[in-house]
Design a protein around this motif. Structure first.
Motif, PDB file in Angstrom:
ATOM      1  N   UNK A  92      35.720  15.121  66.747  1.00  0.00           N
ATOM      2  CA  UNK A  92      35.850  14.407  68.096  1.00  0.00           C
ATOM      3  C   UNK A  92      35.130  13.154  67.581  1.00  0.00           C
ATOM      4  N   UNK A  93      35.859  12.115  67.537  1.00  0.00           N
ATOM      5  CA  UNK A  93      36.042  11.016  67.518  1.00  0.00           C
ATOM      6  C   UNK A  93      35.591  10.141  68.476  1.00  0.00           C
ATOM      7  N   UNK A  94      34.247   9.588  67.938  1.00  0.00           N
ATOM      8  CA  UNK A  94      33.362   7.963  68.991  1.00  0.00           C
ATOM      9  C   UNK A  94      33.161   6.792  68.794  1.00  0.00           C
ATOM     10  N   UNK A  95      34.154   5.914  68.730  1.00  0.00           N
ATOM     11  CA  UNK A  95      34.604   4.307  68.478  1.00  0.00           C
ATOM     12  C   UNK A  95      33.817   3.436  69.228  1.00  0.00           C
ATOM     13  N   UNK A  96      33.230   3.036  68.048  1.00  0.00           N
ATOM     14  CA  UNK A  96      32.108   1.603  68.863  1.00  0.00           C
ATOM     15  C   UNK A  96      33.189   0.986  70.120  1.00  0.00           C
ATOM     16  N   UNK A  97      34.343   0.897  69.698  1.00  0.00           N
ATOM     17  CA  UNK A  97      35.296  -0.044  70.856  1.00  0.00           C
ATOM     18  C   UNK A  97      36.246   0.608  71.501  1.00  0.00           C
ATOM     19  N   UNK A  98      34.678   2.238  72.269  1.00  0.00           N
ATOM     20  CA  UNK A  98      35.973   2.943  73.384  1.00  0.00           C
ATOM     21  C   UNK A  98      37.389   3.458  72.886  1.00  0.00           C
ATOM     22  N   UNK A  99      38.179   2.937  72.414  1.00  0.00           N
ATOM     23  CA  UNK A  99      39.196   3.169  72.768  1.00  0.00           C
ATOM     24  C   UNK A  99      40.184   4.087  73.387  1.00  0.00           C
ATOM     25  N   UNK A 100      39.788   3.395  74.638  1.00  0.00           N
ATOM     26  CA  UNK A 100      39.799   3.996  76.237  1.00  0.00           C
ATOM     27  C   UNK A 100      41.449   3.495  76.644  1.00  0.00           C
ATOM     28  N   UNK A 101      42.151   4.499  77.049  1.00  0.00           N
ATOM     29  CA  UNK A 101      42.885   3.877  77.120  1.00  0.00           C
ATOM     30  C   UNK A 101      43.933   2.676  78.790  1.00  0.00           C
ATOM     31  N   UNK A 102      43.731   1.900  78.587  1.00  0.00           N
ATOM     32  CA  UNK A 102      43.593   1.094  79.865  1.00  0.00           C
ATOM     33  C   UNK A 102      44.744   1.630  80.742  1.00  0.00           C
ATOM     34  N   UNK A 103      44.536   1.101  82.363  1.00  0.00           N
ATOM     35  CA  UNK A 103      46.083   2.196  83.586  1.00  0.00           C
ATOM     36  C   UNK A 103      45.698   3.576  83.302  1.00  0.00           C
ATOM     37  N   UNK A 104      44.824   3.871  83.104  1.00  0.00           N
ATOM     38  CA  UNK A 104      44.891   5.745  83.004  1.00  0.00           C
ATOM     39  C   UNK A 104      43.208   5.601  83.883  1.00  0.00           C
ATOM     40  N   UNK A 105      42.845   6.970  84.684  1.00  0.00           N
ATOM     41  CA  UNK A 105      41.690   6.877  84.624  1.00  0.00           C
ATOM     42  C   UNK A 105      40.728   8.093  83.766  1.00  0.00           C
ATOM     43  N   UNK A 106      39.096   7.958  84.024  1.00  0.00           N
ATOM     44  CA  UNK A 106      38.432   8.449  82.870  1.00  0.00           C
ATOM     45  C   UNK A 106      38.713   9.665  82.136  1.00  0.00           C
ATOM     46  N   UNK A 107      39.174  10.976  83.480  1.00  0.00           N
ATOM     47  CA  UNK A 107      39.556  11.705  83.304  1.00  0.00           C
ATOM     48  C   UNK A 107      41.271  12.193  82.675  1.00  0.00           C
ATOM     49  N   UNK A 108      42.060  11.330  83.565  1.00  0.00           N
ATOM     50  CA  UNK A 108      43.777  11.253  82.122  1.00  0.00           C
ATOM     51  C   UNK A 108      42.834  10.812  80.318  1.00  0.00           C
ATOM     52  N   UNK A 109      42.119  10.085  80.338  1.00  0.00           N
ATOM     53  CA  UNK A 109      41.490   9.744  79.257  1.00  0.00           C
ATOM     54  C   UNK A 109      41.441  11.226  78.047  1.00  0.00           C
ATOM     55  N   UNK A 110      40.742  11.147  78.858  1.00  0.00           N
ATOM     56  CA  UNK A 110      39.911  12.814  78.274  1.00  0.00           C
ATOM     57  C   UNK A 110      40.737  13.943  78.122  1.00  0.00           C
ATOM     58  N   UNK A 111      42.140  14.124  79.230  1.00  0.00           N
ATOM     59  CA  UNK A 111      42.746  15.166  79.006  1.00  0.00           C
ATOM     60  C   UNK A 111      43.841  14.868  77.353  1.00  0.00           C
ATOM     61  N   UNK A 112      43.530  13.855  77.153  1.00  0.00           N
ATOM     62  CA  UNK A 112      44.466  13.389  76.083  1.00  0.00           C
ATOM     63  C   UNK A 112      44.711  14.146  75.063  1.00  0.00           C
TER      64      UNK A 112
END
Length: 247
Positions: A92-112
């Motif tokens: 499980x990776x945790x990056x300094x710059x978060x690396x979340x996908x814009x225009x996707x909800x927090x829930x959708x990002x975690x589901x990826x």
């Protein structure tokens, strides 16, 4: 997970970039073992080899020499497809710059990561919701990254790292972009995860962050010059919020 094996078993790793007179020896025979449930901080100045070591541990790069076993699996024996599966399921990776996908909800990002792993939608949602509750974001599941603070975005990233129940959490300067309060919040979550038995390897250049770990490894010029256990000055907070966990 593979009982009886260390989560990480790194044996005489070398990494050389370039050839001949221009060759750069980024790692020079690095060996280390990380047992299940350990919390390790890897430190070093720029050019010390810590980023190279992190990339190899994360199966994002391959060593020039040596051997690396992740949760009992010899990484060097895998083809790219199997390596990708191992990386998705065991790290499980945790990056300094978060690396979340814009225009996707927090829930959708975690589901990826679960979507990549072929998990059915209902199960993906259940596990992602549990992970977000675990990091204190039950009321932010439908928010997109630009609607969240930096600290909240990093907590989404932690939830995403947790959702596959990996053998290893690998955090690269996870507080580097955070203010003091958000840094404390994220480190408290890592403390709680450590107390619950998670294996964590944290890359950092900050002494205050490394002080939260159980063990500190210091690299200089591609070699380990220090590997020590340490006592926490301030005891980590209670792990009550982890009751039930993510499964």
């Amino acid at each position: 997970m593979t009982p009886g094996h260390p989560v990480l078993d790194v044996q005489a790793l070398t990494k050389v970039y370039g050839h001949g007179d221009t060759a750069v020896h980024a790692l020079r025979g690095v060996s280390l073992r990380v047992e299940r449930g350990d919390y390790v901080a890897i430190m070093g100045a720029s050019g010390s080899g810590k980023s190279t070591l992190m990339n190899i541990i994360g199966c994002l790069d391959v060593p020039t020499g040596g051997r690396y076993l992740l949760d009992g699996t010899d990484v060097g024996a895998l083809d790219e497809r199997r390596l990708s599966i191992l990386r998705n399921r065991r790290i499980g990776f945790i990056f300094q710059s978060f690396n979340l996908i814009p225009r996707m909800s927090a829930l959708a990002n975690v589901e990826l990561p679960l979507a990549y792993g072929g998990i059915r939608p209902a199960e993906r949602r259940r596990r992602a919701q549990a992970a977000l509750r675990q990091v204190g974001l039950a009321d932010r599941m439908d928010h997109e990254p630009n609607e969240l603070s930096g600290g909240q975005q990093q907590r989404v990233a932690v939830a995403r790292a947790l959702v596959t129940a990996p053998a290893l959490l690998l955090a690269d300067e996870p507080t580097g972009n955070l203010d003091t309060r958000s840094t404390a919040d994220v480190l408290a979550i890592l403390d709680q995860l450590s107390l619950s038995g998670r294996t964590i390897v944290l890359i950092t250049h900050e002494d205050e962050v490394a002080a939260r770990a159980k063990r500190v490894i210091r690299l200089v010029d591609g070699e380990i010059i220090e590997d020590r256990r340490q006592s926490r000055v301030d005891g980590p907070p209670p792990a009550a919020s982890l009751a039930g966990g993510v499964r």
